[in-house]
Design a protein around this motif. Structure first.
Motif, PDB file in Angstrom:
ATOM      1  N   ASP A  10       1.339  -0.989  -0.042  1.00 20.52           N
ATOM      2  CA  ASP A  10      -0.371   0.073  -0.089  1.00 20.52           C
ATOM      3  C   ASP A  10       0.694   1.285  -0.208  1.00 20.52           C
ATOM      4  O   ASP A  10       2.145   1.336   0.012  1.00 20.52           O
ATOM      5  CB  ASP A  10      -0.896  -0.263   1.027  1.00 20.52           C
ATOM      6  CG  ASP A  10      -2.201  -0.992   1.908  1.00 20.52           C
ATOM      7  OD1 ASP A  10      -2.284  -1.748   0.046  1.00 20.52           O
ATOM      8  OD2 ASP A  10      -2.509  -1.840   2.757  1.00 20.52           O
ATOM      9  N   TYR A  22      -3.842   3.239   0.371  1.00 19.72           N
ATOM     10  CA  TYR A  22      -4.241   2.887  -1.318  1.00 19.72           C
ATOM     11  C   TYR A  22      -3.383   1.818  -2.089  1.00 19.72           C
ATOM     12  O   TYR A  22      -2.467   2.212  -1.760  1.00 19.72           O
ATOM     13  CB  TYR A  22      -4.849   4.527  -1.651  1.00 19.72           C
ATOM     14  CG  TYR A  22      -5.442   4.292  -3.462  1.00 19.72           C
ATOM     15  CD1 TYR A  22      -6.793   3.481  -3.038  1.00 19.72           C
ATOM     16  CD2 TYR A  22      -4.963   4.345  -4.116  1.00 19.72           C
ATOM     17  CE1 TYR A  22      -7.667   3.789  -3.974  1.00 19.72           C
ATOM     18  CE2 TYR A  22      -6.071   4.693  -5.242  1.00 19.72           C
ATOM     19  CZ  TYR A  22      -6.980   4.185  -5.696  1.00 19.72           C
ATOM     20  OH  TYR A  22      -7.648   4.479  -6.427  1.00 19.72           O
ATOM     21  N   VAL A  69     -19.011   6.983   6.112  1.00 17.12           N
ATOM     22  CA  VAL A  69     -18.970   5.620   6.339  1.00 17.12           C
ATOM     23  C   VAL A  69     -18.545   5.295   7.685  1.00 17.12           C
ATOM     24  O   VAL A  69     -17.941   3.754   7.714  1.00 17.12           O
ATOM     25  CB  VAL A  69     -18.061   5.837   4.838  1.00 17.12           C
ATOM     26  CG1 VAL A  69     -19.138   5.780   3.221  1.00 17.12           C
ATOM     27  CG2 VAL A  69     -17.239   5.998   4.822  1.00 17.12           C
ATOM     28  N   GLY A  70     -18.670   6.406   8.127  1.00 16.61           N
ATOM     29  CA  GLY A  70     -17.892   5.846   9.269  1.00 16.61           C
ATOM     30  C   GLY A  70     -17.424   7.441   9.962  1.00 16.61           C
ATOM     31  O   GLY A  70     -18.063   8.540  10.043  1.00 16.61           O
ATOM     32  N   GLU A 108     -13.282   1.040  -7.339  1.00 20.32           N
ATOM     33  CA  GLU A 108     -13.543   0.031  -6.627  1.00 20.32           C
ATOM     34  C   GLU A 108     -12.945  -0.279  -5.581  1.00 20.32           C
ATOM     35  O   GLU A 108     -13.337  -0.019  -4.996  1.00 20.32           O
ATOM     36  CB  GLU A 108     -13.205  -1.072  -7.252  1.00 20.32           C
ATOM     37  CG  GLU A 108     -14.109  -2.267  -7.049  1.00 20.32           C
ATOM     38  CD  GLU A 108     -14.197  -3.435  -7.822  1.00 20.32           C
ATOM     39  OE1 GLU A 108     -13.762  -4.708  -7.541  1.00 20.32           O
ATOM     40  OE2 GLU A 108     -15.149  -3.424  -9.432  1.00 20.32           O
ATOM     41  N   ASP A 109     -11.258   0.361  -5.713  1.00 23.93           N
ATOM     42  CA  ASP A 109     -10.576   0.161  -4.488  1.00 23.93           C
ATOM     43  C   ASP A 109     -10.518   1.368  -3.594  1.00 23.93           C
ATOM     44  O   ASP A 109     -10.016   1.272  -2.615  1.00 23.93           O
ATOM     45  CB  ASP A 109      -9.055   0.277  -4.833  1.00 23.93           C
ATOM     46  CG  ASP A 109      -8.138  -1.114  -5.245  1.00 23.93           C
ATOM     47  OD1 ASP A 109      -9.070  -2.105  -4.769  1.00 23.93           O
ATOM     48  OD2 ASP A 109      -7.338  -1.282  -5.772  1.00 23.93           O
ATOM     49  N   ASN A 111     -13.438   0.759  -2.228  1.00 29.03           N
ATOM     50  CA  ASN A 111     -13.477   0.278  -0.702  1.00 29.03           C
ATOM     51  C   ASN A 111     -12.414  -0.197  -0.178  1.00 29.03           C
ATOM     52  O   ASN A 111     -12.464  -0.456   1.534  1.00 29.03           O
ATOM     53  CB  ASN A 111     -14.220  -0.608  -1.309  1.00 29.03           C
ATOM     54  CG  ASN A 111     -15.724  -0.166  -1.853  1.00 29.03           C
ATOM     55  OD1 ASN A 111     -16.257   0.513  -1.517  1.00 29.03           O
ATOM     56  ND2 ASN A 111     -16.453  -0.694  -2.945  1.00 29.03           N
ATOM     57  N   TYR A 112     -11.208  -0.557  -0.526  1.00 27.98           N
ATOM     58  CA  TYR A 112     -10.227  -1.385   0.124  1.00 27.98           C
ATOM     59  C   TYR A 112     -10.066  -0.008   1.083  1.00 27.98           C
ATOM     60  O   TYR A 112      -8.999  -0.538   2.259  1.00 27.98           O
ATOM     61  CB  TYR A 112      -9.215  -1.330  -0.496  1.00 27.98           C
ATOM     62  CG  TYR A 112      -7.984  -2.155   0.041  1.00 27.98           C
ATOM     63  CD1 TYR A 112      -7.476  -3.293   0.283  1.00 27.98           C
ATOM     64  CD2 TYR A 112      -6.491  -1.070   0.143  1.00 27.98           C
ATOM     65  CE1 TYR A 112      -6.807  -3.717   1.040  1.00 27.98           C
ATOM     66  CE2 TYR A 112      -5.459  -1.492   0.842  1.00 27.98           C
ATOM     67  CZ  TYR A 112      -5.490  -2.753   0.870  1.00 27.98           C
ATOM     68  OH  TYR A 112      -4.086  -3.379   1.361  1.00 27.98           O
ATOM     69  N   LEU A 114     -11.686   1.734   2.694  1.00 27.70           N
ATOM     70  CA  LEU A 114     -12.329   2.681   3.348  1.00 27.70           C
ATOM     71  C   LEU A 114     -12.353   1.479   5.104  1.00 27.70           C
ATOM     72  O   LEU A 114     -12.457   1.351   5.545  1.00 27.70           O
ATOM     73  CB  LEU A 114     -14.069   2.470   2.921  1.00 27.70           C
ATOM     74  CG  LEU A 114     -13.951   3.803   2.639  1.00 27.70           C
ATOM     75  CD1 LEU A 114     -15.717   4.268   1.560  1.00 27.70           C
ATOM     76  CD2 LEU A 114     -13.355   5.051   3.360  1.00 27.70           C
ATOM     77  N   SER A 115     -12.240  -0.092   4.099  1.00 23.22           N
ATOM     78  CA  SER A 115     -12.147  -1.213   4.434  1.00 23.22           C
ATOM     79  C   SER A 115     -10.220  -1.238   6.356  1.00 23.22           C
ATOM     80  O   SER A 115     -10.315  -1.562   6.930  1.00 23.22           O
ATOM     81  CB  SER A 115     -11.533  -2.943   4.078  1.00 23.22           C
ATOM     82  OG  SER A 115     -10.233  -2.867   3.560  1.00 23.22           O
ATOM     83  N   LYS A 116      -9.711  -0.189   6.094  1.00 28.92           N
ATOM     84  CA  LYS A 116      -8.334   0.459   6.014  1.00 28.92           C
ATOM     85  C   LYS A 116      -8.154   1.116   6.997  1.00 28.92           C
ATOM     86  O   LYS A 116      -7.682   1.641   7.841  1.00 28.92           O
ATOM     87  CB  LYS A 116      -7.072   0.373   5.468  1.00 28.92           C
ATOM     88  CG  LYS A 116      -7.176  -0.867   4.646  1.00 28.92           C
ATOM     89  CD  LYS A 116      -6.137  -1.898   5.095  1.00 28.92           C
ATOM     90  CE  LYS A 116      -5.482  -2.935   4.435  1.00 28.92           C
ATOM     91  NZ  LYS A 116      -3.910  -3.955   4.996  1.00 28.92           N
TER      92      LYS A 116
END
Length: 118
Positions: A10, A22, A69-70, A108-109, A111-112, A114-116
């Motif tokens: 990343d 990212y 988103v949070g 699309e990444d 989402n990646y 945001l997951s981190k």
């Protein structure tokens, strides 16, 4: 295979609210823009040869803009709203299938990323 290899590393994008992660495989295609009005935001765009930069998405911290988103905690323990805006990509006939695939994969990444988040 049109997409650059994903070696699992990343890039860390430093913000006052911690780092955004990212995938490094997008490094050569990525343009970032930081704004510090109405909170703090990082705008992600793709730069593909022969085309104007394409806005992908924006991550907002402490702003009322975007879709929530949070939340994350800042250094003093306050909860900071995190939200995003995603921009539609409507390629015209000047875009190759390979370049279109790259733009969609970069988008699309989000989402990646945001997951981190902390």
């Amino acid at each position: 295979p049109v997409l650059p290899d994903d070696d699992g590393t990343d890039m860390a994008i430093d913000t006052p609210y911690g780092e955004l992660y990212y995938p490094s495989r997008w490094k050569e295609y990525l343009t970032l823009k930081v704004e510090e009005n109405d909170g703090y935001s990082v705008s992600f765009s793709s730069k593909i040869s022969g085309h104007a930069d394409q806005r992908l998405f924006v991550v907002y911290f402490g702003s009322q803009k975007g879709i929530e988103v949070g939340a994350i905690m800042d250094g003093s323990g306050r909860s900071i709203r995190v939200s995003v805006d995603i921009f539609p990509f409507e390629p015209d006939s000047s875009w190759s299938e390979a370049d279109i695939t790259i733009v969609y994969a970069m988008q699309e990444d989000m989402n990646y990323l945001l997951s981190k988040l902390g």
